[in-house]
Scaffold this motif. Structure first.
Motif, PDB file in Angstrom:
ATOM      1  N   ASN A  86      32.446  43.445  49.267  1.00 23.20           N
ATOM      2  CA  ASN A  86      31.358  44.026  48.489  1.00 23.20           C
ATOM      3  C   ASN A  86      30.108  44.224  49.336  1.00 23.20           C
ATOM      4  O   ASN A  86      29.453  45.277  49.277  1.00 23.20           O
ATOM      5  CB  ASN A  86      31.058  43.105  47.305  1.00 23.20           C
ATOM      6  CG  ASN A  86      30.258  43.800  46.228  1.00 23.20           C
ATOM      7  OD1 ASN A  86      29.084  44.076  46.414  1.00 23.20           O
ATOM      8  ND2 ASN A  86      30.872  44.073  45.106  1.00 23.20           N
ATOM      9  N   THR A 102      28.207  39.351  39.991  1.00 25.35           N
ATOM     10  CA  THR A 102      29.293  38.839  39.144  1.00 25.35           C
ATOM     11  C   THR A 102      30.220  37.919  39.931  1.00 25.35           C
ATOM     12  O   THR A 102      30.581  36.828  39.470  1.00 25.35           O
ATOM     13  CB  THR A 102      30.103  40.010  38.557  1.00 25.35           C
ATOM     14  OG1 THR A 102      29.237  40.866  37.811  1.00 25.35           O
ATOM     15  CG2 THR A 102      31.206  39.486  37.642  1.00 25.35           C
ATOM     16  N   ILE A 103      30.606  38.352  41.131  1.00 19.19           N
ATOM     17  CA  ILE A 103      31.468  37.520  41.981  1.00 19.19           C
ATOM     18  C   ILE A 103      30.771  36.208  42.315  1.00 19.19           C
ATOM     19  O   ILE A 103      31.388  35.132  42.300  1.00 19.19           O
ATOM     20  CB  ILE A 103      31.844  38.279  43.268  1.00 19.19           C
ATOM     21  CG1 ILE A 103      32.730  39.483  42.940  1.00 19.19           C
ATOM     22  CG2 ILE A 103      32.572  37.350  44.246  1.00 19.19           C
ATOM     23  CD1 ILE A 103      32.960  40.410  44.117  1.00 19.19           C
ATOM     24  N   SER A 104      29.478  36.288  42.615  1.00 21.98           N
ATOM     25  CA  SER A 104      28.714  35.077  42.937  1.00 21.98           C
ATOM     26  C   SER A 104      28.695  34.112  41.762  1.00 21.98           C
ATOM     27  O   SER A 104      28.788  32.892  41.938  1.00 21.98           O
ATOM     28  CB  SER A 104      27.281  35.456  43.332  1.00 21.98           C
ATOM     29  OG  SER A 104      27.264  36.297  44.465  1.00 21.98           O
ATOM     30  N   LEU A 117      38.032  35.438  45.999  1.00 23.23           N
ATOM     31  CA  LEU A 117      36.659  35.773  45.642  1.00 23.23           C
ATOM     32  C   LEU A 117      35.755  35.836  46.873  1.00 23.23           C
ATOM     33  O   LEU A 117      34.837  36.659  46.938  1.00 23.23           O
ATOM     34  CB  LEU A 117      36.102  34.752  44.648  1.00 23.23           C
ATOM     35  CG  LEU A 117      36.560  34.886  43.192  1.00 23.23           C
ATOM     36  CD1 LEU A 117      35.972  33.765  42.350  1.00 23.23           C
ATOM     37  CD2 LEU A 117      36.153  36.242  42.622  1.00 23.23           C
ATOM     38  N   TRP A 130      36.453  39.131  48.533  1.00 27.86           N
ATOM     39  CA  TRP A 130      35.882  40.227  47.750  1.00 27.86           C
ATOM     40  C   TRP A 130      34.362  40.267  47.867  1.00 27.86           C
ATOM     41  O   TRP A 130      33.750  41.339  47.866  1.00 27.86           O
ATOM     42  CB  TRP A 130      36.295  40.109  46.287  1.00 27.86           C
ATOM     43  CG  TRP A 130      37.673  40.627  46.016  1.00 27.86           C
ATOM     44  CD1 TRP A 130      38.775  39.913  45.653  1.00 27.86           C
ATOM     45  CD2 TRP A 130      38.099  41.993  46.120  1.00 27.86           C
ATOM     46  NE1 TRP A 130      39.868  40.740  45.526  1.00 27.86           N
ATOM     47  CE2 TRP A 130      39.482  42.027  45.801  1.00 27.86           C
ATOM     48  CE3 TRP A 130      37.454  43.185  46.455  1.00 27.86           C
ATOM     49  CZ2 TRP A 130      40.218  43.207  45.810  1.00 27.86           C
ATOM     50  CZ3 TRP A 130      38.190  44.365  46.460  1.00 27.86           C
ATOM     51  CH2 TRP A 130      39.547  44.368  46.138  1.00 27.86           C
ATOM     52  N   LEU A 131      33.749  39.103  47.984  1.00 29.14           N
ATOM     53  CA  LEU A 131      32.298  39.052  48.170  1.00 29.14           C
ATOM     54  C   LEU A 131      31.914  39.716  49.487  1.00 29.14           C
ATOM     55  O   LEU A 131      30.940  40.480  49.560  1.00 29.14           O
ATOM     56  CB  LEU A 131      31.821  37.602  48.146  1.00 29.14           C
ATOM     57  CG  LEU A 131      30.302  37.385  48.143  1.00 29.14           C
ATOM     58  CD1 LEU A 131      29.693  37.893  46.851  1.00 29.14           C
ATOM     59  CD2 LEU A 131      29.975  35.907  48.329  1.00 29.14           C
TER      60      LEU A 131
END
Length: 261
Positions: free
Chosen positions: A81, A121-123, A74, A77-78
Motif C-alpha cells: 500500500n 484500515t490495515i493499520s 497484513l 499488504w501495508l
C-alpha cells in the motif's frame, strides 16, 4: 531480539546507501536553493540521476527484506500500500501537465484517498491483532523508507519550481507525514521482547529525531498554508534532515541489539 536479516552485509550496504543519499541530497539542495544554479541542467541531471539510482537500490533491498521476512500478510499488504502511494504520487508528478484538467486530477485524488483509507484500515487490523513479529515494521522499510522518498521528492520539487509543483509538494510531503504518524502509532504493536531491545542512547536519539521531524513537518504545513515561506522552508528542511537521520540510526540500533545477543 529478532535479527531481521540473515546477513549483516545487507545492513552495511543499506547504511552506505543511506549516507550516500543524504550527502547527495544535501548537495542537490545547496545547488538549487543556496547557489541557485537551476540553469546548469547537466549538473542537476547528474545529481538527480545519482539520487534516483541510490533511492531505487535502497527500495529494492527493502522490498526483498519485507517480502522475505514479514510473517503476516497484513504486513506485506501495508508495504504494498505504501509503495502504491509512492508510485501514484510519482506518476502524478510526471503527468503534472495532464493533471491540470479537473476531471483527471479528481481521479488521481480519488485513487490516493482510497490507498490512504486502505492503509489506515490495515493499520487498524494490525493494531487489533495486538503484536507483530517483524520488528522492522517500525524501523525499517515497511513505512519509513516510502515516507522518506516521498518527503525527498516533495522537497526537491518545491525548491526547483515552487509555483509549478507546490501542490505536488503537498501531496508528497503530506503523505509522508501521514505514513510517519502511522509508523509511530504502530510502534505500540511490537512485542514486549522487541520493545525491550530498543533501548540506549542511540534509540533515544532516534526517537528525538523522529519526534522533531513529525512536529516540524506539521508546523511546516501550517507555515506554508499561511504564506510564511521562510519558516515553512526552515521547518521543512529540519523535518527532512531529522527523518533521514532517524532512519540511519535505526540500522545502528539493530547492530547494538545484535551485539547483546
Amino acid at each position: 531480539m529478532v535479527n531481521i536479516t540473515s546477513s549483516e552485509t545487507i545492513r552495511i550496504a543499506q547504511i552506505i546507501l543511506t549516507i550516500g543519499i543524504m550527502s547527495i541530497l544535501l548537495g542537490t539542495i545547496l545547488f538549487l536553493d543556496y547557489f541557485k544554479k537551476h540553469e546548469k541542467k547537466g549538473v542537476l541531471i547528474t545529481l538527480v540521476t545519482l539520487l534516483i539510482t541510490m533511492l531505487t537500490t535502497l527500495l529494492v533491498i527493502g522490498i526483498i527484506e519485507v517480502t522475505t521476512v514479514a510473517i503476516y500478510d497484513l504486513e506485506i499488504w501495508l508495504f504494498v500500500n505504501s509503495i502504491g502511494i509512492l508510485g501514484i504520487t510519482i506518476i502524478a508528478v510526471l503527468l503534472s501537465e495532464k493533471l491540470k484538467k479537473p476531471s483527471i486530477r479528481s481521479i488521481f485524488v480519488t485513487f490516493l484517498a482510497i490507498l490512504y483509507i486502505l492503509m489506515i484500515t490495515i493499520s487498524i487490523f494490525i493494531w487489533i491483532g495486538g503484536t507483530v513479529e517483524y520488528d522492522s515494521l517500525h524501523l525499517g522499510s515497511t513505512l519509513g523508507l516510502p515516507a522518506l522518498i516521498l518527503v525527498t521528492i516533495g522537497t526537491l520539487l518545491v525548491i526547483y519550481d515552487e509555483p509549478k509543483y507546490s501542490i505536488y509538494h503537498g501531496y508528497s510531503a503530506g503523505g509522508a507525514w501521514i505514513i510517519t504518524l502511522l509508523n509511530v502509532i504502530l510502534l505500540f504493536t511490537l512485542t514486549q521482547d522487541i520493545m525491550k531491545g530498543y533501548s540506549g542512547w542511540i534509540h533515544a536519539l532516534h526517537i528525538i529525531c523522529g519526534g522533531v521531524g513529525l512536529t516540524f513537518g506539521f508546523a511546516s504545513a501550517l507555515f506554508g498554508t499561511s504564506g510564511m515561506r521562510r519558516l515553512a522552508k526552515l521547518t521543512g528542511y529540519t523535518t527532512l534532515g531529522c527523518w533521514w537521520l532517524a532512519y540511519l540510526l535505526g540500522f545502528f540500533i539493530e547492530f547494538a541489539n545484535i551485539s547483546t545477543l
